[in-house]
Design a protein around this motif. Sequence first.
Motif, PDB file in Angstrom:
ATOM      1  N   LYS A 155      41.469  32.498  49.747  1.00 14.33           N
ATOM      2  CA  LYS A 155      40.328  32.839  48.887  1.00 14.33           C
ATOM      3  C   LYS A 155      39.883  31.627  48.074  1.00 14.33           C
ATOM      4  O   LYS A 155      38.681  31.383  47.913  1.00 14.33           O
ATOM      5  CB  LYS A 155      40.685  33.994  47.963  1.00 14.33           C
ATOM      6  N   LEU A 156      40.845  30.862  47.558  1.00  8.22           N
ATOM      7  CA  LEU A 156      40.509  29.665  46.791  1.00  8.22           C
ATOM      8  C   LEU A 156      39.745  28.671  47.641  1.00  8.22           C
ATOM      9  O   LEU A 156      38.757  28.075  47.196  1.00  8.22           O
ATOM     10  CB  LEU A 156      41.783  29.023  46.238  1.00  8.22           C
ATOM     11  N   ARG A 171      32.855  28.207  40.825  1.00  9.53           N
ATOM     12  CA  ARG A 171      33.692  27.488  39.861  1.00  9.53           C
ATOM     13  C   ARG A 171      35.085  28.104  39.797  1.00  9.53           C
ATOM     14  O   ARG A 171      35.259  29.308  39.962  1.00  9.53           O
ATOM     15  CB  ARG A 171      33.034  27.501  38.486  1.00  9.53           C
ATOM     16  N   THR A 172      36.066  27.237  39.524  1.00  9.01           N
ATOM     17  CA  THR A 172      37.461  27.676  39.545  1.00  9.01           C
ATOM     18  C   THR A 172      37.734  28.779  38.531  1.00  9.01           C
ATOM     19  O   THR A 172      38.468  29.735  38.820  1.00  9.01           O
ATOM     20  CB  THR A 172      38.392  26.482  39.268  1.00  9.01           C
ATOM     21  N   ASN A 173      37.172  28.669  37.329  1.00  5.79           N
ATOM     22  CA  ASN A 173      37.445  29.689  36.317  1.00  5.79           C
ATOM     23  C   ASN A 173      36.905  31.052  36.730  1.00  5.79           C
ATOM     24  O   ASN A 173      37.505  32.093  36.446  1.00  5.79           O
ATOM     25  CB  ASN A 173      36.867  29.263  34.963  1.00  5.79           C
ATOM     26  N   LYS A 174      35.780  31.065  37.459  1.00  7.40           N
ATOM     27  CA  LYS A 174      35.231  32.335  37.943  1.00  7.40           C
ATOM     28  C   LYS A 174      36.105  32.908  39.060  1.00  7.40           C
ATOM     29  O   LYS A 174      36.302  34.131  39.147  1.00  7.40           O
ATOM     30  CB  LYS A 174      33.787  32.132  38.429  1.00  7.40           C
ATOM     31  N   ILE A 175      36.633  32.034  39.919  1.00 11.58           N
ATOM     32  CA  ILE A 175      37.540  32.499  40.981  1.00 11.58           C
ATOM     33  C   ILE A 175      38.782  33.116  40.355  1.00 11.58           C
ATOM     34  O   ILE A 175      39.245  34.188  40.762  1.00 11.58           O
ATOM     35  CB  ILE A 175      37.935  31.333  41.904  1.00 11.58           C
ATOM     36  N   TYR A 176      39.322  32.422  39.352  1.00 12.90           N
ATOM     37  CA  TYR A 176      40.540  32.899  38.690  1.00 12.90           C
ATOM     38  C   TYR A 176      40.307  34.233  37.995  1.00 12.90           C
ATOM     39  O   TYR A 176      41.140  35.147  38.080  1.00 12.90           O
ATOM     40  CB  TYR A 176      41.011  31.855  37.683  1.00 12.90           C
ATOM     41  N   GLU A 190      47.415  26.351  38.209  1.00 11.43           N
ATOM     42  CA  GLU A 190      47.874  26.298  39.591  1.00 11.43           C
ATOM     43  C   GLU A 190      46.694  26.385  40.563  1.00 11.43           C
ATOM     44  O   GLU A 190      46.691  25.729  41.600  1.00 11.43           O
ATOM     45  CB  GLU A 190      48.860  27.441  39.874  1.00 11.43           C
ATOM     46  N   CYS A 191      45.692  27.185  40.209  1.00  9.03           N
ATOM     47  CA  CYS A 191      44.499  27.282  41.045  1.00  9.03           C
ATOM     48  C   CYS A 191      43.756  25.950  41.096  1.00  9.03           C
ATOM     49  O   CYS A 191      43.340  25.492  42.169  1.00  9.03           O
ATOM     50  CB  CYS A 191      43.568  28.372  40.514  1.00  9.03           C
ATOM     51  N   ARG A 192      43.597  25.331  39.938  1.00  3.97           N
ATOM     52  CA  ARG A 192      42.895  24.043  39.883  1.00  3.97           C
ATOM     53  C   ARG A 192      43.651  22.974  40.662  1.00  3.97           C
ATOM     54  O   ARG A 192      43.046  22.157  41.372  1.00  3.97           O
ATOM     55  CB  ARG A 192      42.700  23.612  38.435  1.00  3.97           C
ATOM     56  N   ASN A 193      44.972  22.950  40.520  1.00  3.19           N
ATOM     57  CA  ASN A 193      45.769  21.955  41.235  1.00  3.19           C
ATOM     58  C   ASN A 193      45.669  22.151  42.747  1.00  3.19           C
ATOM     59  O   ASN A 193      45.570  21.176  43.508  1.00  3.19           O
ATOM     60  CB  ASN A 193      47.242  22.045  40.804  1.00  3.19           C
ATOM     61  N   TYR A 194      45.711  23.408  43.188  1.00  4.39           N
ATOM     62  CA  TYR A 194      45.618  23.670  44.623  1.00  4.39           C
ATOM     63  C   TYR A 194      44.253  23.248  45.162  1.00  4.39           C
ATOM     64  O   TYR A 194      44.165  22.612  46.222  1.00  4.39           O
ATOM     65  CB  TYR A 194      45.853  25.150  44.917  1.00  4.39           C
TER      66      TYR A 194
END
Length: 253
Positions: free
Chosen positions: A158-159, A168-173, A192-196
């Motif tokens: 999904k990421l 944007r990552t924050n919206k995905i999270y 962890e999401c941002r790093n991946y």
Amino acid sequence: MDPQNDENEIVANDQLNDGVDNCRSKAKLIDGDKVVEEPKNGMLFGSIEEVVDYYRNYGKQAGFGVTQKKKKKYENGDVHYITLTCARGGKASSSSSNNLCKTSKTSKTGCKATLNATLVDTSWYVTNVNLGHNHDLSPGKARYFQCNKKLDPATKRKLDIDDRAGIRTNKIYNALAVKAGGYENLTFGERECRNYIANSRRLRLGTGGATALHDYFNRMRKVNDDFYFDIDVDDECRLRNVFWAGARSRASY
């Protein structure tokens, strides 16, 4: 043969099997209340992975991180003994290569909490347990320990998909948290999401640095026919391995 002795032997074997089954049941999560049984000598597990998962789940419930201290192996390389400890055990150190839970060097307190397990036939048998901690436990913060943070394959997919779509990552999270029923139900944080995603972007062979590297190597080969390079990509055209050798290096070799 004495029929009475045979009957006693059958009863003894049944009791032993009941005891083994009882130990196995106690070594698992209790589905109803999601409570992890406190570790004790005699617990049995089907594999070393089950031992690690059990103690890590117990540590998460109790409020401490878990690290793997040592393994003992047979000559053929098969592991037959493992020691798991509280992540705050031992002296302060800057890093540890085999830790399941990485902590800063200031967090080490010499904690003696330990679980030892050994392989008996085809089962793992808990031989020693030390439940004592010399520090405060934090059940409410346990999910933030590094050993409890993990991205499952579905989340990674999904990421990747949402990042390629420009979300944007924050919206995905936030969307993942809503789907899980709250942030407290996630096994990872936004970091962890941002790093991946950052790592995935670096590996993606597209309009980024990988393409620039490939173009640079091609220019180097045009300048010198003895320059050699090879780039390995996966099925999704993401960069996996790179090898290159200049003319001087090849001549020296």
